[in-house]
Design a protein around this motif. Structure first.
Motif, PDB file in Angstrom:
ATOM      1  N   LYS A 172      32.414  -5.741  12.217  1.00 17.94           N
ATOM      2  CA  LYS A 172      32.950  -6.149  10.929  1.00 17.94           C
ATOM      3  C   LYS A 172      34.444  -6.448  10.974  1.00 17.94           C
ATOM      4  O   LYS A 172      34.963  -7.119  10.094  1.00 17.94           O
ATOM      5  CB  LYS A 172      32.701  -5.046   9.899  1.00 17.94           C
ATOM      6  CG  LYS A 172      31.243  -4.802   9.580  1.00 17.94           C
ATOM      7  CD  LYS A 172      31.112  -3.704   8.536  1.00 17.94           C
ATOM      8  CE  LYS A 172      29.661  -3.459   8.179  1.00 17.94           C
ATOM      9  NZ  LYS A 172      29.513  -2.390   7.162  1.00 17.94           N
ATOM     10  N   GLU A 173      35.136  -5.940  11.981  1.00 19.08           N
ATOM     11  CA  GLU A 173      36.590  -6.009  11.960  1.00 19.08           C
ATOM     12  C   GLU A 173      37.182  -7.174  12.741  1.00 19.08           C
ATOM     13  O   GLU A 173      38.136  -7.795  12.302  1.00 19.08           O
ATOM     14  CB  GLU A 173      37.188  -4.693  12.479  1.00 19.08           C
ATOM     15  CG  GLU A 173      36.932  -3.523  11.549  1.00 19.08           C
ATOM     16  CD  GLU A 173      37.786  -2.322  11.896  1.00 19.08           C
ATOM     17  OE1 GLU A 173      38.349  -2.303  12.997  1.00 19.08           O
ATOM     18  OE2 GLU A 173      37.887  -1.397  11.065  1.00 19.08           O
ATOM     19  N   THR A 174      36.629  -7.483  13.903  1.00 16.64           N
ATOM     20  CA  THR A 174      37.283  -8.472  14.760  1.00 16.64           C
ATOM     21  C   THR A 174      37.072  -9.900  14.293  1.00 16.64           C
ATOM     22  O   THR A 174      37.871 -10.782  14.575  1.00 16.64           O
ATOM     23  CB  THR A 174      36.754  -8.364  16.197  1.00 16.64           C
ATOM     24  OG1 THR A 174      35.354  -8.666  16.194  1.00 16.64           O
ATOM     25  CG2 THR A 174      36.971  -6.967  16.749  1.00 16.64           C
ATOM     26  N   ARG A 175      35.938 -10.155  13.632  1.00 16.38           N
ATOM     27  CA  ARG A 175      35.568 -11.504  13.204  1.00 16.38           C
ATOM     28  C   ARG A 175      35.396 -12.449  14.382  1.00 16.38           C
ATOM     29  O   ARG A 175      35.449 -13.663  14.219  1.00 16.38           O
ATOM     30  CB  ARG A 175      36.582 -12.090  12.205  1.00 16.38           C
ATOM     31  CG  ARG A 175      36.913 -11.192  11.046  1.00 16.38           C
ATOM     32  CD  ARG A 175      35.684 -10.760  10.299  1.00 16.38           C
ATOM     33  NE  ARG A 175      34.961 -11.867   9.690  1.00 16.38           N
ATOM     34  CZ  ARG A 175      33.772 -11.746   9.127  1.00 16.38           C
ATOM     35  NH1 ARG A 175      33.161 -10.587   9.109  1.00 16.38           N
ATOM     36  NH2 ARG A 175      33.183 -12.793   8.575  1.00 16.38           N
ATOM     37  N   TYR A 176      35.210 -11.908  15.570  1.00 14.42           N
ATOM     38  CA  TYR A 176      34.902 -12.751  16.720  1.00 14.42           C
ATOM     39  C   TYR A 176      33.436 -13.155  16.594  1.00 14.42           C
ATOM     40  O   TYR A 176      32.575 -12.300  16.420  1.00 14.42           O
ATOM     41  CB  TYR A 176      35.163 -11.964  18.008  1.00 14.42           C
ATOM     42  CG  TYR A 176      35.016 -12.755  19.281  1.00 14.42           C
ATOM     43  CD1 TYR A 176      35.648 -13.983  19.437  1.00 14.42           C
ATOM     44  CD2 TYR A 176      34.254 -12.273  20.340  1.00 14.42           C
ATOM     45  CE1 TYR A 176      35.513 -14.708  20.607  1.00 14.42           C
ATOM     46  CE2 TYR A 176      34.125 -12.984  21.519  1.00 14.42           C
ATOM     47  CZ  TYR A 176      34.759 -14.208  21.644  1.00 14.42           C
ATOM     48  OH  TYR A 176      34.625 -14.924  22.805  1.00 14.42           O
TER      49      TYR A 176
END
Length: 247
Positions: A172-176
């Motif tokens: 959810k955090e990196t958006r990779y």
């Protein structure tokens, strides 16, 4: 010896790892990339994709590449599918390495093949290899996502694939724009080389049938000298965001 001649000799040296029936070819990238690969050509007039390929042949391609790489740590194997597959009449599985690992391996192959050590011992070549490593080698970036254990930081998108064997999740955090596949039964992110075709079928079916994705890359993070792999799918950002936002 000039660079072209060295790559020519290296490619001839790779031939000893190619099966006798020559169903595919093993090679080292001639464009000064720290990359080895295996290519299966068009068979019986059909477009060759991983999903069309015989499972045994695909496993042999991967195992032959792993044998060629030997003790190289953290190889990043990848292939493209759908609209991302540029060459429609053959399938290429590439093994991207760090520049350091590539130079160590080519030194070993050169020495064993009588080409001579330190064949790439020039600053210019090392600079080019490093540039291409930066664009092609994604092992560390993807492996970091697999290491996340905080359930608040990842989203499970699908469970019980393949009769409960696999699950698909993302962070959810990196958006990779990457989807990760894990073995649900073993609660492990590493999947044995023997089970790779089955696992990839589940992951690609999910992308194509559930998401309607037209093109993507599959990343295979080598573990234990090619005895197992962590599997991921790299997507177009729009495809990724369209389906992940809201989870």
């Amino acid at each position: 010896m000039d660079t072209k001649a060295i790559f020519d000799k290296l490619n001839k040296a790779c031939a000893r790892f190619t099966p006798l029936d020559k169903a595919f070819t093993l090679w080292v990238d001639r464009q000064q990339r720290p990359t080895f690969g295996a290519t299966v050509r068009e068979l019986e007039g059909k477009c060759r994709t991983r999903r069309e390929l015989d499972n045994a042949l695909f496993k042999l391609m991967v195992s032959s590449l792993s044998e060629l790489l030997g003790s190289v740590e953290k190889p990043y194997l990848t292939y493209h599918a759908g609209t991302w597959q540029r060459q429609k009449k053959h399938l290429a599985v590439k093994a991207h390495l760090t520049t350091e690992a590539f130079l160590e391996l080519t030194d070993k192959i050169c020495e064993e093949s009588g080409i001579g050590r330190d064949s790439f011992d020039s600053k210019e070549i090392k600079v080019e290899l490093q540039k291409r490593q930066n664009s092609d080698y994604h092992y560390e970036k993807i492996d970091e996502l697999f290491s996340i254990t905080d359930r608040e930081k990842f989203a499970v998108l699908a469970e019980n694939l393949g009769r409960g064997k696999y699950r698909v999740f993302t962070t959810k955090e990196t958006r990779y724009p990457v989807l990760l596949l894990a073995s649900d039964a073993a609660r492990s992110s590493a999947i044995s080389a023997e089970m790779i075709p089955e696992a990839l079928n589940e992951l690609e079916d999910y992308l194509i049938k559930e998401w309607g994705v037209k093109g993507y890359a599959i990343g295979m993070l080598g573990q234990h000298r090619g005895n197992s792999f962590k599997l991921a799918a790299v997507l177009d950002e729009d495809d990724y965001c369209d389906h992940v936002d809201g989870h």
